[in-house]
Design an enzyme around this catalytic site. Structure first.
Site, mmCIF file in Angstrom:
data_model
loop_
_atom_site.group_PDB
_atom_site.id
_atom_site.type_symbol
_atom_site.label_atom_id
_atom_site.label_comp_id
_atom_site.label_asym_id
_atom_site.label_seq_id
_atom_site.Cartn_x
_atom_site.Cartn_y
_atom_site.Cartn_z
ATOM 1 N N TYR A 1 11.215 19.299 86.042
ATOM 2 C CA TYR A 1 12.166 20.406 85.914
ATOM 3 C C TYR A 1 13.524 19.929 85.424
ATOM 4 O O TYR A 1 14.313 20.721 84.904
ATOM 5 C CB TYR A 1 12.304 21.133 87.254
ATOM 6 C CG TYR A 1 11.012 21.785 87.686
ATOM 7 C CD1 TYR A 1 10.516 22.897 87.005
ATOM 8 C CD2 TYR A 1 10.267 21.276 88.732
ATOM 9 C CE1 TYR A 1 9.309 23.479 87.362
ATOM 10 C CE2 TYR A 1 9.057 21.854 89.113
ATOM 11 C CZ TYR A 1 8.587 22.950 88.416
ATOM 12 O OH TYR A 1 7.396 23.520 88.775
ATOM 13 N N ARG B 1 2.804 29.098 95.398
ATOM 14 C CA ARG B 1 1.665 29.232 94.493
ATOM 15 C C ARG B 1 1.007 30.576 94.802
ATOM 16 O O ARG B 1 1.073 31.073 95.927
ATOM 17 C CB ARG B 1 0.656 28.105 94.700
ATOM 18 C CG ARG B 1 1.211 26.702 94.438
ATOM 19 C CD ARG B 1 0.159 25.652 94.719
ATOM 20 N NE ARG B 1 0.629 24.288 94.437
ATOM 21 C CZ ARG B 1 1.194 23.500 95.330
ATOM 22 N NH1 ARG B 1 1.356 23.925 96.587
ATOM 23 N NH2 ARG B 1 1.607 22.291 95.011
ATOM 24 N N HIS C 1 2.438 31.616 88.280
ATOM 25 C CA HIS C 1 2.947 30.247 88.409
ATOM 26 C C HIS C 1 4.293 30.075 87.708
ATOM 27 O O HIS C 1 5.064 29.177 88.059
ATOM 28 C CB HIS C 1 1.941 29.248 87.852
ATOM 29 C CG HIS C 1 1.992 27.915 88.521
ATOM 30 N ND1 HIS C 1 1.569 27.720 89.819
ATOM 31 C CD2 HIS C 1 2.450 26.700 88.091
ATOM 32 C CE1 HIS C 1 1.743 26.452 90.162
ATOM 33 N NE2 HIS C 1 2.283 25.812 89.134
ATOM 34 N N LYS D 1 -1.483 22.221 98.604
ATOM 35 C CA LYS D 1 -2.464 21.294 98.037
ATOM 36 C C LYS D 1 -2.531 20.026 98.874
ATOM 37 O O LYS D 1 -1.515 19.522 99.343
ATOM 38 C CB LYS D 1 -2.088 20.934 96.598
ATOM 39 C CG LYS D 1 -2.420 22.016 95.576
ATOM 40 C CD LYS D 1 -2.171 21.501 94.181
ATOM 41 C CE LYS D 1 -2.581 22.537 93.139
ATOM 42 N NZ LYS D 1 -2.338 22.038 91.767
ATOM 43 N N HIS E 1 5.544 19.204 96.742
ATOM 44 C CA HIS E 1 5.077 18.125 95.864
ATOM 45 C C HIS E 1 4.984 16.814 96.646
ATOM 46 O O HIS E 1 5.913 16.444 97.357
ATOM 47 C CB HIS E 1 6.033 17.930 94.688
ATOM 48 C CG HIS E 1 5.971 19.021 93.672
ATOM 49 N ND1 HIS E 1 6.970 19.250 92.747
ATOM 50 C CD2 HIS E 1 5.014 19.955 93.431
ATOM 51 C CE1 HIS E 1 6.631 20.263 91.982
ATOM 52 N NE2 HIS E 1 5.449 20.708 92.369
ATOM 53 N N ARG F 1 7.066 30.244 90.072
ATOM 54 C CA ARG F 1 7.267 28.973 90.777
ATOM 55 C C ARG F 1 8.142 28.041 89.949
ATOM 56 O O ARG F 1 9.070 27.407 90.464
ATOM 57 C CB ARG F 1 5.910 28.353 91.069
ATOM 58 C CG ARG F 1 5.933 27.018 91.816
ATOM 59 C CD ARG F 1 4.501 26.657 92.204
ATOM 60 N NE ARG F 1 4.362 25.266 92.633
ATOM 61 C CZ ARG F 1 4.571 24.846 93.867
ATOM 62 N NH1 ARG F 1 4.970 25.704 94.792
ATOM 63 N NH2 ARG F 1 4.391 23.575 94.194
#
Length: 301
Positions: free
Chosen positions: A276, A146, A241, A172, A267, A244
């Site tokens: 994806y 990120r 982004h 995150k 994630h 990414r």
């Protein structure tokens, strides 16, 4: 009872100091809660007012933004309710769901990335700034970081060895992951960069710097991308982004197990990574239509 403005202020301080939320998350909460306070004219909202605010969000924001803003307010109300500041949580009686169509991640065509990198390498004549730009573009493309994670690289989480680089990323939700780089050309580039910027890195601890010797900002990264889009005469709008998204999709198309990709992206849920697979399915459909021999045969009834 304190005013809504003071309750929001206290909540944000606690979120930063006690819950240790990132500055980016705090900034988003602050914006969302201030907009909410303006709508309620500084009053704590009941369920009916919350319903009115949801209508306001649906009219003025995209479904994704509306969901995030509603989540920010819900978290705030849950906090002041569990703290005993309010007796009833209006969200307990609120049964609303903002539906949004699934948006597939936008990826960058390989030829566009090649053009961006080639423009940067062609521009490099030994100057520090272009060298920094090349490192930014290469790391975005090679790591799936990120943009905030890229700008947060420091001596504490960036370990460059002779033949490899190890990145310890705190993403995150304070979720840690390790990214190992071994591509020879990239490792050589990082060694050259760290030698050139050794003084700044040792003094300031960060890895990436702007021309003024300050740590690189996320906005600076966006400007770097825009600069080379102009140099390469590329009209497409490309964000950090999207690198990414491209990183993840490229690995999936290359046959990398989706759980490895989940780990590299940081994630928490495999469901987040599985979006994806829809992109690769679309590409498979296109390739089948274009490349299969049947498309070159002409039969009709």
């Amino acid at each position: 009872m304190k005013t809504l403005a003071l309750l929001i202020s206290d909540y944000l301080v606690a979120a930063e100091q006690q819950k240790k939320l990132s500055l980016h998350t705090i900034k988003a909460y602050r914006i969302d809660l201030q907009q909410f306070a303006e709508f309620t004219q500084g009053n704590l909202a009941d369920t009916d007012m919350l319903r009115e605010y949801v209508i306001h969000l649906n009219k003025n924001f995209s479904p994704r933004s509306a969901k995030r803003k509603l989540a920010s307010i819900r978290a705030f109300y849950n906090d002041i309710w569990t703290s005993g500041i309010i007796d009833l949580n209006p969200f307990e009686k609120l049964r609303l769901c903002i539906h949004s169509p699934q948006q597939l991640p936008r990826i960058i065509p390989q030829e566009t990335i090649e053009t961006l990198l080639q423009c940067a390498y062609n521009k490099y004549k030994g100057d520090r700034t272009t060298l920094r730009d090349i490192v930014v573009l290469e790391l975005l493309f090679s790591t799936g970081l990120r943009v905030s994670e890229l700008c947060s690289l420091s001596n504490d989480n960036f370990d460059l060895k002779e033949n490899s680089a190890r990145l310890l990323i705190n993403g995150k939700g304070r979720k840690e992951r390790i990214i190992q780089l071994t591509t020879p050309e990239l490792i050589t580039l990082l060694h050259v960069y760290c030698d050139v910027y050794r003084k700044e890195i040792l003094k300031g601890n960060s890895i990436l710097y702007n021309r003024d010797g300050r740590p690189l900002s996320t906005q600076s990264v966006r400007r770097i991308i825009t600069k080379y889009l102009r140099v390469g005469h590329i009209s497409a709008h490309i964000t950090p982004h999207m690198f990414r998204h491209t990183f993840a999709t490229s690995l999936l198309e290359a046959g990398v197990d989706i759980r490895y990709i989940q780990s590299m992206l940081g994630h928490s849920s495999i469901a987040t990574t599985q979006i994806y697979t829809h992109v690769t399915t679309q590409k498979q459909t296109l390739l089948l239509a274009e490349k299969h021999p049947r498309s070159k045969m002409s039969f009709s009834i």
